[in-house]
Each structure stands twice: as C-alpha cells, then as structure tokens.
Write a protein that holds these residues in place. Structure first.
Motif, mmCIF file in Angstrom:
data_model
loop_
_atom_site.group_PDB
_atom_site.id
_atom_site.type_symbol
_atom_site.label_atom_id
_atom_site.label_comp_id
_atom_site.label_asym_id
_atom_site.label_seq_id
_atom_site.Cartn_x
_atom_site.Cartn_y
_atom_site.Cartn_z
ATOM 1 N N THR A 60 64.756 -16.045 46.607
ATOM 2 C CA THR A 60 64.244 -16.243 45.404
ATOM 3 C C THR A 60 64.523 -17.748 45.007
ATOM 4 N N CYS A 62 65.368 -21.208 42.962
ATOM 5 C CA CYS A 62 66.371 -21.236 41.979
ATOM 6 C C CYS A 62 66.662 -22.526 41.912
ATOM 7 N N ASN A 64 69.322 -23.916 40.473
ATOM 8 C CA ASN A 64 70.824 -24.175 40.691
ATOM 9 C C ASN A 64 71.440 -25.192 39.772
ATOM 10 N N GLU A 80 59.511 -29.276 39.809
ATOM 11 C CA GLU A 80 59.261 -29.449 41.186
ATOM 12 C C GLU A 80 59.461 -28.192 41.825
ATOM 13 N N ASN A 81 60.269 -27.266 41.627
ATOM 14 C CA ASN A 81 60.662 -26.308 42.204
ATOM 15 C C ASN A 81 59.557 -25.253 42.054
ATOM 16 N N ARG B 47 67.360 -31.569 47.217
ATOM 17 C CA ARG B 47 66.300 -30.846 47.650
ATOM 18 C C ARG B 47 65.236 -30.880 46.602
ATOM 19 N N SER B 48 63.951 -30.819 46.957
ATOM 20 C CA SER B 48 62.917 -30.814 45.854
ATOM 21 C C SER B 48 62.241 -29.260 45.975
ATOM 22 N N PHE B 49 63.093 -28.424 46.659
ATOM 23 C CA PHE B 49 62.962 -27.177 46.609
ATOM 24 C C PHE B 49 64.062 -26.405 46.976
ATOM 25 N N SER B 50 64.489 -25.453 46.182
ATOM 26 C CA SER B 50 65.782 -24.504 46.427
ATOM 27 C C SER B 50 65.840 -23.253 45.959
ATOM 28 N N GLN B 51 66.543 -22.548 46.810
ATOM 29 C CA GLN B 51 66.819 -20.981 46.560
ATOM 30 C C GLN B 51 68.074 -20.799 46.231
ATOM 31 N N CYS B 52 68.433 -19.319 45.748
ATOM 32 C CA CYS B 52 69.536 -19.091 45.057
ATOM 33 C C CYS B 52 70.757 -19.746 46.020
ATOM 34 N N LEU B 53 71.987 -20.439 45.540
ATOM 35 C CA LEU B 53 72.979 -20.508 46.014
ATOM 36 C C LEU B 53 74.034 -19.742 45.769
ATOM 37 N N GLN B 398 69.943 -22.344 52.269
ATOM 38 C CA GLN B 398 68.543 -22.260 51.947
ATOM 39 C C GLN B 398 67.911 -21.661 52.772
ATOM 40 N N GLU B 399 67.375 -20.303 52.505
ATOM 41 C CA GLU B 399 66.731 -19.479 53.473
ATOM 42 C C GLU B 399 65.303 -20.093 54.366
ATOM 43 N N TYR B 400 64.670 -20.822 53.427
ATOM 44 C CA TYR B 400 63.457 -21.132 53.790
ATOM 45 C C TYR B 400 63.660 -22.131 54.850
ATOM 46 N N TRP B 479 54.255 -23.225 55.519
ATOM 47 C CA TRP B 479 55.692 -23.737 55.833
ATOM 48 C C TRP B 479 56.119 -23.649 57.182
ATOM 49 N N PHE B 487 61.688 -30.766 52.482
ATOM 50 C CA PHE B 487 62.073 -30.860 51.039
ATOM 51 C C PHE B 487 63.635 -31.695 50.854
ATOM 52 N N LYS B 489 65.580 -34.939 49.949
ATOM 53 C CA LYS B 489 65.383 -35.950 49.535
ATOM 54 C C LYS B 489 66.284 -37.271 50.266
#
Lengths: 449, 494
Positions: A60, A62, A64, A80-81, B47-53, B398-400, B479, B487, B489
């Motif tokens: 997912t 997020c 953050n 951005e996200n 990061r300009s893209f992030s997933q749940c921490l 970051q799983e991606y 991807w 992503f 920076k």
C-alpha cells in the motif's frame, strides 16, 4: 451496565476508521493509498493478521507523515505519491484514505485527488482519521465515497434499476468479519439459488470494479446487519431509488437461512423482480432437507454423548453475530445462550432494536445483553458469572485465556484471532450452521484425550 | 567520545536521524557506505514514492508490553493499539523459552481518543485511563504510556499527567514519546521506550551483582549457557523482565546486546549514566566476530582465560560440522532483507557458511551507534572479514524496491527477518527463510543450526516453485524495467 461512551478500551475488538482500508483491499484489483502517519498500515496488518488482498499493507502506498508534513502540510507529498503509485502499481481503482495526521493538520486531500480524477483516473478520496469513527462505521463511509466519486460519475440514468432480478449485497465487513470471504460466497450461492443475480462487490466472488459500476442497475439492495452498513443502503435509496431489505443478524443454520431467504423473496415480490417462486421454493426445500439429514445424524451425538458437552454459552462479538449465533445455538444445538456481549461499539440509537431481536429468540427465556466496547471490562463481568454445567465462550483470541480460566470450551470467531486461520470457511447459511457445529464440538472433543 | 543525545533530564530522546545521523536510503556498495559513514558524509534523501513504513509506537510497545508485571496504555484513537494484541500472543507463545510457566494476559489499554478530544484535549481521559488501568490490571508495578500521532499533534501534556498520576498511585508511570511521524527510522521507538525506562525505572547501583544485562527481543535463552563458565547469569532486557529486574540493571557487571540496532541507546545509557560497562564490539555472529566478542566479554568480566577456553572448546566441537555445511552451500547466492544490525549479522553468517551475498535490503543505517565505537560496526567487520557487497541497499521496507531488485538478482535463497517480505521470494519462486528467534544463529552452534536450516530451505523449493506459477503481482511491467533507485531523491546513491 454500559460505562460512559468513548471511554477507555482494553483489548480492542475493532480498529479505527483507517481500518476501512481493508474495504478497499477486498475489492479485486483496487488499491488503497494512505495519506497518514507511517504506522497506520502496520496497525491494521497486525490486527487483522498477515493477509491482505490484491495489494496488501506492505504494498500500500503511503505518504508516511513526518514532522515536516505535520508542520507544513502534506499535499505535495500526496500528489507526488499518487502520480508515482499509478506508474508502479497496476490497479483499476485507487482510494485515498486519510489518517489522524492529515485530519488534524487539515490537508485538502479532496482537491488533490480531484486533479487526478479530472484527468480520467479512477480515484476516490475519503476522510478516515482514526479519531473520527471506528472501522465498523468507516466501512460505510468508504463504500459511499466510491459510489459518489466513481460509480455515480459513470452511471447512466436510463439504466438505473434496469435489472429486475439483480441485487447489491452488503453483509460481512471485509476482515472485521474474519469469515467474510466464505460468508459472502455463501450469501451469493443462496441468493442465486432463489433466482437472483448478486453483486457481492468484495472478494474473489466479485467481478471487481466492473461490478461496482453495475451497482445502479440493481433493482433493490440486501443488507445483512443490525446497524453497520445502514448508511450505504440508505444512500443508494436516495441516489437511485433502490429500496432495501434489512436482515438484522447473521443468518446461521437452517431456520435463519430460510428466514433470510424469505425476507429477500418478499422484497423481490414487492419490487417485481420476476422470480420463479416455485424454483426458489424448491431450492429452499432441498437445502433444508440436506441440512436436517446432517443434523438428524448429529442428534444422536448431541443427545447421547456421556462425557460432557457445553450447555451454555457467552458470545463476545459484534451485534450481528451475537444475535445470529444465540438463535442458532439455542434452536439448532440446544446450547443455551446465557449472558451475551456486543463489543462492536454499537451506537445507542440501534441498541433497542438489537435487544428486541435477541429477545425474540425465545418465548421462554430472557437472554441478558450488554453493549460494551471495552472488552477487557467484559471479561471482568464474565469472571463474576457462574452457571451450572460446562460452558462455551465464542469470542476473539483474547478470550482463549478467559475460557481456560473458567474451564470453558472456546471457539475463536472474532478478530483479533491469532489462534485460527480462515480461508473459505463460512458460518452463514445452511452450510455455515453445520460448520459452526463442527467447530464447536470438534473443540469440545479435542479436550478428550 | 562524549555522548551527544543522552540526557535523561529531557522527557523525550531525540530521534535517530538527529541523534546518530541514521539514514533510510542508500544504494551502493557496503564498503563505500562504511567508509562514508566514518567520514560523516552519508546523507539521507527522501523518496518521491513510498509505501507503508513501520511505526515507532509498535517498537516502544514491544519493549514494554512484554515486561511481566507492567501495563501499557496507548494514548490515542483505538486504532493505534490495534496490532499490540500480537504481543500478547508473542508473550504466551515464547514464555516457555524463558521459563515463564504461567504467562498472564497482557494488559493493553487505549484511551480511545475521539474527535472532541482532538479539540478539547485528551489529558483528562489519559489521567482517568491510568487510574483505571492501575486498578484493573491488579496493581501493576509500572504503567507505560505510549504517545501517538494524534496525541502528539494536539499537544497533550503527557509528561505532567504521568508524573501526577505516579504520585497518586505510587508506582512509576512512564511517559514514552514515540509518535509515528517523529521518525522514519522506526527503531527510534525502542530508544523512546528505553529512555523512559532509564529515567523512571532504573535505580542507581548499590552493589555489583553477578549478572550481565542482555538487551534483546524474545529469543531463546542461549546466553544462560554461554555465561555459565564466567559465573554470571543473564538479566534479559526487556521482554520477560520484571520491573524489579529492570530497576537493578544498574548493578550488572556488563551489558551485552543481541542486536546493536535495538540496544544502541540503552547500552550507552547504562554505561554512561549508570556505570555498567558495555561490550561494545558487535554481537557474536559468524566465527570471527564470535571470537572477538568472547574476547571482549572476557576482558570486561576480568576472565580472559575463561573466554579463551570457551572459544577453544567450541572450535573443536563445531568447526568440522561448519566445514561440512560450507561444502553443501558453496556457491549459492543469497539476498538479505532485514533491519540494520540483524542484517549485518545475517551477512556474516551467510558468508561464513560459504554463500555469496548477492545483495541486501537493509531497513536503515546507523552512521554510528550511541557508544560511537567503530568496533560496534558489524557491517565494517563484515567488509573487512569477508569483502565488499556491491548491491548494498538501505531501504526502509519499500517493497517496490525489493521486488525490483529481487527480480533482477534472482538469488538462490532469500533471507528475511521481518514479516511481509518473504512473500516476494515465494512469488518469484525463490526459496525463502525467515527465523523469528534472533539468537538462533549466534555463535558456533548457531552457524550449525542456521546452516542446516539453509540447506533444507534451498532443497525444498517445490512449494515456492508451484506458488510462483500462480503468483499475484500488482507491480507494473514498467516498474520492473526501471532502475531500483528511480524514486530516490538525490544524495544517497553512490
């Protein structure tokens, strides 16, 4: 003897509004995006267990929130996200959910999401800061947001209620009902059995986002719930003139499954659904016959087992399960539901109807009912109750130790449930009743070694 | 070096980014990272893209919920305590490993903040919850109050409320400042818990006693046996400790850590504020490091001869078995996803067993630990003992980035430490191993245990092979074709 509302909660049995990210994750090929602090996803994942649909919590997106976003706002990070999320992850629908941080600092999330929607992206925004409501309530908020911002935007007035024999089903809340997958599958099977087409909307039985877009075409709506989900069917009534039929508790076993189907059949007739009533009747007859064939075989065990079976039960669950299981246990196994506990945070205005529904379970006995979201307090109440004979507790993983303390049997059927795996099991319907019997008595028999 | 950042007068400990310059992004080689860190020129980038921490509050919870005779209050909406129920399960399930015969239900409360509380403040509710928790938990010996994002932003004066409550009920009420938004390095939550414990629970020493503090999670009791020849016992901190054993942590003869990411702060505090010497060399993973560690332990306990004897005995007993495993595992390529110090431990263990570590996915990097001793740098030892790792990625879960890297490197085995990551090994048909017990691979016998599990894992690939044929994959084709650091920076790549 409910304590002050919104007081302390020990051993929470539900989570906060952002827990409704599971509502999104349960739609095939849909994706939640969180605009929240870093821990919101982790909390839900830990609570519901490490299972999560197409894109689970680790996947997912997020934002953050850090201190910087708290001070300066996080809309740029969000923009951005979202833009990058749709490059990296493949989904048919994105739903942006906000956490406490975004809620308190007052980020204008909707206008960011609107920018993407204007470019044709299927994206929805919904406010779910944890302090606003529970996930029981936020489930409806999320569903309604998808309907308003996505479904309705593509709806064609001419096709509204165009499918006479089609219904939208709103029943188990994904993940909060640990058996949601199996239950939805059984609801679908039952409703198809009486001749309806069903938009089940969640889980692999659903056609995903395409099915959501067909919501307006349905003739009427079916709600199985004492209170949660009500805002959805009311909203659809207003939006598309779709009436709804509400079955107020989880229909477990033959009596309740039949009552559920008859209430839907009545609604189908009222709404001119054009069902083949003889065929529907035949379906019910066959289901009932096969159910009682099994129960008849079991009756010998229930009546003759010499080494002790539970004679009474406390259920600690949401209102729909407490009433549904109480009815089932009393009428279809002979276990007496004694003191019952609803721990779902039912708002006061619904409590009277739920009491009445439970009271109608039996002409002969009163079943005491307590509404109390503080389940730790509920356990203290149960500690002080004693009855003759062998007892059963049906609740969450938290209650296993309580059952042990009291020397009762135990069945884990509510979240959080670390002692049990649920894949396709259902307690709903004819088959679900039999499965519940298996689970209760296999638990009992496992104590004999 | 004097410790910046340790000041028990302050209510809250500075987060890791500020205190020891921890970073959550880096792509490059392990040797370069070690070098740059020591030169003080590693900078974090966003990061300009992030997933749940992960969240600091759950880490603070894990160090407080498992204290036998405490109670824990999450001051926030009910959702901020949702996953803490997992620690009740952990406590129960691992109790036998620590000799706790009758594990009791964990006392976990939420103040259940609502919208009105965000307007009028949640202070009164917190005060009431502390009173109630004290009565209902059967008079616990300490109450820990964990802060959350909502409580932090609305500005409840948690410190004073706890102090007032403490005076009233007569047991320590420890305010722990661990709001999720304060840090991208969720291990800051451990520091927050330890800071609270050091301020409010640990008492000045009255004597030295024959035990050694072991800062760890809830792994098996390997230290009991290891310390026996030295005539000391382990004092495990904090899971399965009691408030009383924590109070006396100051009287230990030394402090050792199973994981420097975890114990960095408390180890330094115990040495600097309470005079307990810390075994500052990195934990005993891999033969070379194990030997350095025993030597240092022996020195600190004043028994170098005992340490030498222990090492000698173990070499004799285990080296032949390790040698055999090396043959079985030679040439296999591994990929490691783990927290910092544990990741460094895994690297040492894998390379000692003859595997090639093709790359890593390490959740953060502490530029230094709180003791500022380069001997504590296990990654530094890894590099000098076994050579460089070209694909050393620091990435906060970051799983991606993980899937991107795994799909490129296709290792023979994927080693994970944290939940949620292993799935990607299986989805790519890569045998995957996750071991929860962080003590499992310590020392010589740990290498043998771990090596055997590795052999089994690599051999039993039928399940992952089958799963990979039917894998669900939400990531786009686009991807997989991008560089892993797309992503990031600027700044952190090298």
């Amino acid at each position: 003897m409910s304590k002050q509302e919104a007081g302390v909660i020990e051993q929470g049995r539900y989570t906060c509004a952002i827990g409704a990210l599971e509502t999104v994750a349960a739609i095939p090929h849909a994706m939640p995006i969180l605009h929240s602090g870093p821990g919101c996803g982790e909390m839900q994942q830990g609570f519901f267990g490490n299972v999560g649909g197409y894109a689970d919590v680790n996947t997912t997106p997020c934002t953050n929130f850090t201190e910087r976003e708290v001070v300066f706002g996080g809309v740029d990070r969000l923009r951005e996200n979202i833009a990058n999320a749709s490059k990296v992850l493949d989904s048919d629908l994105q739903v942006v959910l906000t956490g406490c941080t975004a809620g308190i600092v007052g980020d204008d999330v909707e206008s960011v999401v609107e920018e993407f929607r204007e470019q044709g992206q299927p994206i929805v925004s919904v406010e779910t800061p944890g302090f606003k409501s529970s996930n029981f309530e936020a489930h409806s908020v999320v569903v309604n947001a998808i309907i308003d911002q996505y479904v309705d935007a593509t709806a064609n007035d001419a096709t509204v209620r165009s499918e006479r024999a089609c219904v939208n089903l709103f029943a188990s809340i994904p993940m909060q009902d640990p058996l949601w997958k199996g239950n939805l599958r059984e609801y679908k099977r039952l409703l198809e059995g009486i001749g309806l087409k069903v938009h089940v909307l969640f889980g692999m039985e659903s056609a995903g986002v395409a099915e959501w877009r067909q919501i307006p075409q349905a003739n009427f709506n079916v709600l199985v719930s004492p209170w949660y989900g009500l805002p959805i069917v009311r909203h659809l009534e207003q939006l598309y003139g779709q009436p709804f039929v509400q079955f107020p508790h989880v229909p477990i076993g033959a009596n309740e499954a039949e009552a559920f189907l008859r209430s839907v059949l009545d609604a189908a007739q009222d709404n001119d659904a054009g069902l083949d009533l003889d065929a529907a009747e035949h379906f019910i007859t066959c289901e009932r016959a096969s159910y009682y064939e099994a129960l008849d075989t079991l009756a010998v065990f229930l009546l003759e087992f010499r080494y002790g079976l539970p004679v009474f039960a406390h259920i600690i669950h949401d209102a729909g399960y407490v009433v549904g299981m109480s009815r089932f246990l009393l009428h279809e196994t002979g276990i007496v539901p004694t003191e019952q506990f609803v721990v779902d945070g039912t708002p006061k205005r619904f409590q009277g109807a739920i009491r009445a529904d439970l009271a109608a379970t039996s002409d002969k006995r009163t079943i005491p009912l307590t509404f109390e979201p503080d389940a730790g307090h509920v356990q203290d109440l149960i500690r002080d109750i004693t009855h003759e004979g062998r007892g059963l507790v049906i609740g969450s993983g938290w209650d296993r130790e309580l059952a042990r303390e009291k020397g009762y049997d135990f069945l884990s059927a509510a979240v959080p449930s670390p002692y049990r795996l649920n894949l396709t099991t259902n307690y709903v319907g004819f088959t679900g009743g039999l499965r519940l019997i298996e689970d209760v008595y296999n638990g009992v028999l496992a104590t004999y070694r | 070096m004097p410790a910046q950042g340790i000041n028990l007068e302050l209510a809250a400990v500075p987060v890791r980014e500020v205190r020891i310059n921890s970073v959550t992004s880096y792509q490059g080689s392990a040797a370069d990272l070690v070098h740059d860190a020591r030169q003080g020129c590693v900078k974090d980038s966003g990061r300009s893209f992030s997933q749940c921490l992960g969240c600091s509050t759950t880490k603070a919870a894990c160090m407080t919920v498992l204290i036998q005779d405490g109670a824990v209050i999450s001051h926030g909406p009910v959702g901020c305590s949702s996953c803490l129920s997992g620690y009740d399960f952990t406590y129960r399930v691992n109790a036998p490993l620590r000799g706790v015969k009758h594990p009791t239900t964990r006392h976990i409360y939420s103040t259940n903040l609502k919208e009105t509380d965000t307007v009028y403040g949640g202070g009164a509710k917190l005060a009431r919850t502390i009173r109630e928790a004290y009565e209902r938990s059967g008079h616990p010996h300490a109450i820990f109050v964990l802060t959350t994002c909502a409580a932090g932003i609305i500005g409840d004066d948690v410190e004073s409320i706890c102090s007032e409550a403490e005076e009233r009920i007569g047991v320590p009420v420890v305010a722990i400042f661990c709001e999720g938004f304060r840090s991208k390095v969720w291990t800051s939550g451990f520091d927050a818990a330890y800071h609270g414990i050091a301020r409010k629970l640990i008492k000045p020493a009255r004597e030295r006693r024959d035990f050694v503090n072991v800062i760890n999670f809830w792994g098996s009791d390997v230290f009991g046996k290891w310390l026996e020849p030295f005539g000391v016992k382990p004092n495990y901190i904090t899971p399965y400790s009691t408030v009383n054993t924590l109070e006396h942590a100051s009287e230990a003869r030394a402090t050792i850590q199973a994981c420097s990411s975890l114990g960095s702060y408390l180890g330094a505090v115990l040495e600097q504020d309470f005079g307990v010497p810390e075994v500052q060399t990195a934990p005993p993973y891999g033969i070379r490091q194990t030997e350095r560690w025993f030597e240092e332990l022996g020195r600190i306990l004043g028994q170098p001869d005992v340490a030498a004897r222990v090492v000698e005995e173990r070499r004799e007993r285990y080296l032949p078995q390790i040698e055999e495993l090396r043959h079985q595992l030679a040439g296999k390529r591994a990929y490691v996803a783990a927290g910092a110090s544990h990741g460094h431990a895994l690297i040492a263990v894998l390379r000692e067993l003859g595997l090639d570590v093709a790359g890593t996915f390490i959740f953060h990097h502490d530029v230094t630990y709180d003791n500022h001793n380069t001997e504590a740098d296990l990654l530094g030892h890894d590099v000098s003992d076994y050579g460089d790792i070209p694909h050393y990625n620091v990435c906060n879960k970051q799983e991606y980035e993980l899937v991107n890297m795994l799909s490129r490197l296709r290792p023979d085995v994927f080693i994970a430490r944290h939940g949620g990551m292993t799935l990607w090994g299986a989805r790519f048909g890569i045998p995957t191993l996750l071991i929860g017990d962080e003590h499992y691979m310590m020392g010589y016998e740990g290498l043998v245990r771990y090596g055997r599990r590795l052999v089994e894992t690599v051999e039993n690939d039928e399940f992952v092979e089958n799963l990979s044929q039917h894998a669900i994959n939400p990531y786009t084709k686009w991807w997989y074709e991008q560089p892993t650091d797309t992503f990031l920076k600027g700044g952190a790549s090298r």
